[in-house]
Design an enzyme around this catalytic site. Structure first.
Site, mmCIF file in Angstrom:
data_model
loop_
_atom_site.group_PDB
_atom_site.id
_atom_site.type_symbol
_atom_site.label_atom_id
_atom_site.label_comp_id
_atom_site.label_asym_id
_atom_site.label_seq_id
_atom_site.Cartn_x
_atom_site.Cartn_y
_atom_site.Cartn_z
ATOM 1 C CB THR B 89 -11.414 -7.120 -10.717
ATOM 2 O OG1 THR B 89 -11.312 -8.373 -10.033
ATOM 3 C CG2 THR B 89 -12.225 -6.145 -9.898
ATOM 4 C CB SER B 527 16.729 18.205 19.848
ATOM 5 O OG SER B 527 16.992 19.350 20.637
#
Lengths: 276, 619
Positions: B89, B527
């Site tokens: 990488t 709620s």
């Protein structure tokens, strides 16, 4: 169907490779409205066709494209027409007629020839048919720039590959968005090796062209246009022979392909412009 | 040769020798094709340089000219009867996304360090990315020992520092090895130049690694990728992300909740498949053909995943624009996709110092990481990453481009930012007027009736009726609803999850003050979350709190649609609408339930009044 005896330890590996390929194929089919598959009749794209049938339970739900340079080996064209009929392929054959009439040939420059008869022909076909995804059977171990490819690799409207800024590809989440006129190259075999492909062909009994098998001490390891492809010295006349030959071979697969050696970074130059 | 391949990512700072290491490993074990080597030899000779092993991987002209790695390369490597995939990488910060792409598939990592330079920025960033990705098998290779005169002390100092850093991240290295990649020292063979090192060379340490692949005992997660119809047959194609799926097994599809069993498992050219396991891409046919879409996840009866529109996650951001609360993103996990917004950033890791930064900006810049709360526009199925990895990782897409990767830490609902009052005693018993005195004057105690239910279930109608009836009976009563709360005291709040929680919190505090004052108070709010209602009960006091569940099926509520909100939500004009995109959690133990699909508002009010009389709240 009778299968050959499995090679010890290979079954689970081939299954892992097959699973990953099928996932990529299904993902691309789901995400893109107009995909097509690029078929060169070589071993890799034959394995890819097989995997497509696996993914869709026997169907091949999109067109299969052959870019005909007219320099292909006659056995390849025969195989193409035979199998297209046998498997009921929606076969699309494309040529760059203008370039052929203008006399473009390998003798007048290999890279120019590849660019005109392959890349340009493909670009024109995509423009005409508006394909937005192309399935290709390239693999990372073939060549250095392919080792850095993504599974879903965007090409812009001008066909260019922006290798300097490729999209991240994590956990099977691929780049699927693209601009109008651009397309995505889908590479379901990217993680396979040459040996894997042959072992899979053996396991699944996939038909391939007999040019791969040695005759009179020579065989083709990679197939392409007749003037630019050289056979290798080999005694490998069966699938098992080929598989064991690859365990010890010291040259790379595309060593017999002239365009790869037509100058420094030849493949990079070809591929940045849209070559396979 | 064993079938399963160990995937090893090579990470570390720029120029610390990652590509050279991989090139050298391939050459020293005879696995580099001669013609590839010749090509590199030619190029190096032309420039009058020594042979560059890195060029075997860095195939781009730009990479070779600048001597850098731009994108990750993946190379197969066999050693000691094991099969490896080496993922080389780039070390540059601007190519971190390519490093993350390479690392995302790894089982193990080699992190390189330059013996002369020690720990640098990208070592830290890469280590954090590896820790986030859950890669626990770590080998640290201290490279360029030749330039450090093969000094044992220098190595020991770096070993200690690197080991401590990685241990703090929760990924202590299995081995720390002094090497010189360029000369192949301590790679395959032990180097005589470092006799003080007793451990394995790098290749041996790789062989020694214990990789825990799946055990097969994980809970089943079968993610539907697509549905194919062939004639009468419907094949649900998908991948077993975890566990095992069996013919005949009962399945629950989430989030829809539909259930049926597996009729057959289908693979082309393979009749009679009875099971499929982790990683398998198969098709299933079902005992009853369900209309199940891509993205649904089939699970077993036990060990259910979360189904929620809130996610708490650790994110690595790779986008050109920072991750901010102001933008809309797409959230993708397995085959699921939903719109997504950033609710809050709990902490950000600074790119250079790697200290936690103040997260008050609620944004994460490119190449940084942070813990965040995300809100999805509909509930998705997921697991915590630590429990089922494949169902606990996701990407964020910004303007069509994959821009962030994250792992799920948990359901965010339990941790919504709320400004809790810790010590309530300070505020109580301060008044000279006692509760009892107020009760005597009013003729009733203070209390709160908390109406909860889906939009359109009839909460407001009941609240108004009840307020009227109680007032007529001489009760000091006041109803709090959307109109007098949302437009007044809470008009600074929106409908994000954090704002919703704050809305309910303020409402609870108000109801508490009203009932403290000796009044009867009625609240009429959706709620939707049990945890919020539980908090309200605690705030107001359980003895004064009456949870009244206005229970009405979603279809009925949607048909009524008194304010036309469901229609708007279905058209996508309202996001995060309870019942459509956001879940409603039915009360676990309501004090009273009012089935408004079978009784009208007057009957419901009567039921409430009877209940209040029975409880001695009113006469």
């Amino acid at each position: 169907m009778k299968r050959p005896a499995p090679i010890s330890g290979e079954t689970s590996r081939l299954r892992e490779l097959e699973n990953e390929s099928i996932y990529i194929i299904r993902e691309a089919y789901r995400k893109f409205k107009k995909p097509a598959l690029l078929w060169s009749m070589g071993k890799d794209s034959c394995a890819l066709l097989w995997l497509v049938r696996k993914a869709f339970f026997g169907r091949i739900p999109f067109p299969v494209v052959h870019i005909d340079t007219t320099y292909k080996m006659p056995e390849m064209i025969k195989f193409r027409d035979e199998k297209a009929a046998q498997w009921g392929l929606d076969l699309v054959v494309a040529k760059n007629r203008a370039a052929l009439q203008a006399g473009v040939s390998p003798a007048r420059g290999k890279l120019k020839c590849c660019a005109a008869l392959k890349t340009h022909a493909l670009r024109e076909l995509l423009k005409k048919e508006k394909y937005n995804a192309l399935f290709l059977a390239i693999r990372r171990d073939e060549e250095g720039t392919r080792a850095k490819e993504r599974c879903f690799s965007p090409r812009d409207g001008g066909f260019e590959w922006d290798f300097r800024d490729q999209p991240p590809e994590l956990w099977g989440q691929f780049q699927t968005d693209h601009r109008e006129g651009a397309h995505i190259r889908v590479h379901p075999l990217l993680h396979w090796t040459e040996g894997d492909v042959w072992k899979y062909i053996r396991q699944e009994n996939i038909p391939v062209i007999n040019l791969y098998f040695a005759k009179n001490g020579q065989r083709y390891r990679s197939l392409g246009c007749l003037p630019c492809t050289a056979p290798i010295n080999s005694r490998a006349a069966t699938l098992d022979d080929i598989i064991s030959e690859l365990e010890t071979i010291r040259t790379s697969e595309r060593a017999g392909r002239a365009q790869d050696k037509a100058g420094d970074y030849a493949m990079q130059k070809l591929r940045v412009e849209g070559y396979m | 040769m064993p079938g399963i391949e160990i995937k090893v990512v090579i990470a570390g700072h720029v120029d610390h020798g990652k590509s050279t290491l991989v090139g050298r490993l391939l050459c020293d074990t005879g696995q580099m094709h001669a013609d590839r080597k010749e090509k590199v030899e030619k190029r190096c000779k032309r420039d009058g340089k020594r042979f560059e092993f890195a060029f075997l991987l860095d195939a781009f002209e730009e990479e070779q000219d600048q001597g850098i790695t731009i994108d990750a390369a993946e190379i197969r490597w066999n050693f000691g009867g094991k099969r490896f995939l080496l993922i080389d990488t780039p070390g540059h910060r601007e190519f971190s996304k390519n490093m993350a792409t390479g690392a995302s598939k790894a089982d193990a990592a080699i992190i390189l360090l330059d013996a002369g330079e020690g720990i640098r920025e990208q070592f830290r960033r890469h280590s954090r990315i590896l820790a986030m990705l859950g890669i626990e098998n770590i080998i640290v290779a201290v490279n360029k020992m030749d330039l450090a005169a093969y000094n044992a002390r220098k190595f020991a100092a770096i070993k200690e520092e690197a080991g401590a850093f990685l241990a703090r991240l929760g990924i202590p290295p299995a081995a720390v090895i002094p090497i010189c990649a360029l000369h192949g020292e301590n790679l395959v063979q032990k180097s005589p130049k470092m006799p003080w090192y007793y451990g394995h060379p790098l290749a041996g340490a790789l062989l020694d690694m214990k990789i825990n692949k799946n055990t097969g005992l994980e809970p089943l997660r079968f993610s539907i990728q697509d549905v194919y119809k062939s004639g009468e047959k419907r094949i649900y194609a998908g991948r077993v992300e975890s566990g095992v799926i069996r013919k005949g097994q009962e399945l629950v599809f989430l989030p829809s909740g539909k259930t049926t069993s597996v009729k057959t498992i289908e693979k082309w050219h393979e009749p009679g498949v009875k099971t499929a396991k982790h990683g398998d891409c198969v098709g299933v046919t079902l005992a009853e053909p369900l209309s199940v879409e891509r993205g649904e996840v089939a699970v077993g009866r036990k060990r259910a995943p979360a189904v929620s529109n809130l996610v708490r996650a650790n994110i690595f951001w790779m986008g050109g624009q920072p991750l901010t609360a102001g933008r809309g993103y797409k959230f993708r996990l397995a085959a699921q996709e939903a719109g997504c917004r950033l609710v809050s950033v709990e902490n950000v890791i600074d790119a250079d110092t790697f200290e936690k930064m103040d997260a008050s900006e609620d944004a994460i810049a490119r190449n940084n990481m942070g813990d965040v709360t995300l809100q999805l526009d509909r509930p998705l199925v997921y697991d915590e990453f630590s429990k089922v990895a494949a169902m606990g990782r996701f990407v964020l897409v910004d303007e069509g481009r994959v821009s962030g990767g994250g792992i799920i830490l948990g359901d965010a609902r339990a941790r919504l930012p709320g400004r809790e009052i810790k010590d309530r005693k300070v505020f109580t018993e301060r008044s000279g007027v006692t509760k009892e005195a107020r009760r005597k004057r009013n003729g009733h105690p203070g209390f709160a009736i908390w109406l909860t239910g889906l939009p359109g279930s009839g909460k407001s109608t009941i609240a108004r009726e009840l307020e009227k009836k109680l007032f007529e009976a001489g009760v000091q009563v006041y109803a709090l609803d959307g109109d007098n709360i949302r437009h007044g005291i809470n008009r600074d709040l929106g409908y994000s999850c954090a704002d919703r929680a704050e809305n309910i919190r303020r409402l609870s505090e108000l109801a508490r003050l009203f009932s403290d004052a000796g009044l009867a108070v009625i609240t009429a709010f959706i709620s939707p979350f049990e945890s919020d209602r539980q908090k309200a009960r605690e705030t107001i006091g359980a003895e004064n709190f009456i949870e009244a569940f206005v229970d009405c099926p979603l279809q009925v509520c949607e048909k009524r649609d008194p304010k036309g909100l469901y229609k708007k939500a279905r058209r996508g004009e309202i996001l995060n609408f309870t019942g459509v995109h956001a879940p409603y959690e039915r009360p676990v133990r309501p004090d009273i339930t009012l089935r408004t699909d079978s009784i009208d508002a007057a009957a419901a009010v009567k039921k409430l009044l009877d209940f209040l009389k029975r409880k001695g709240k009113i006469k």
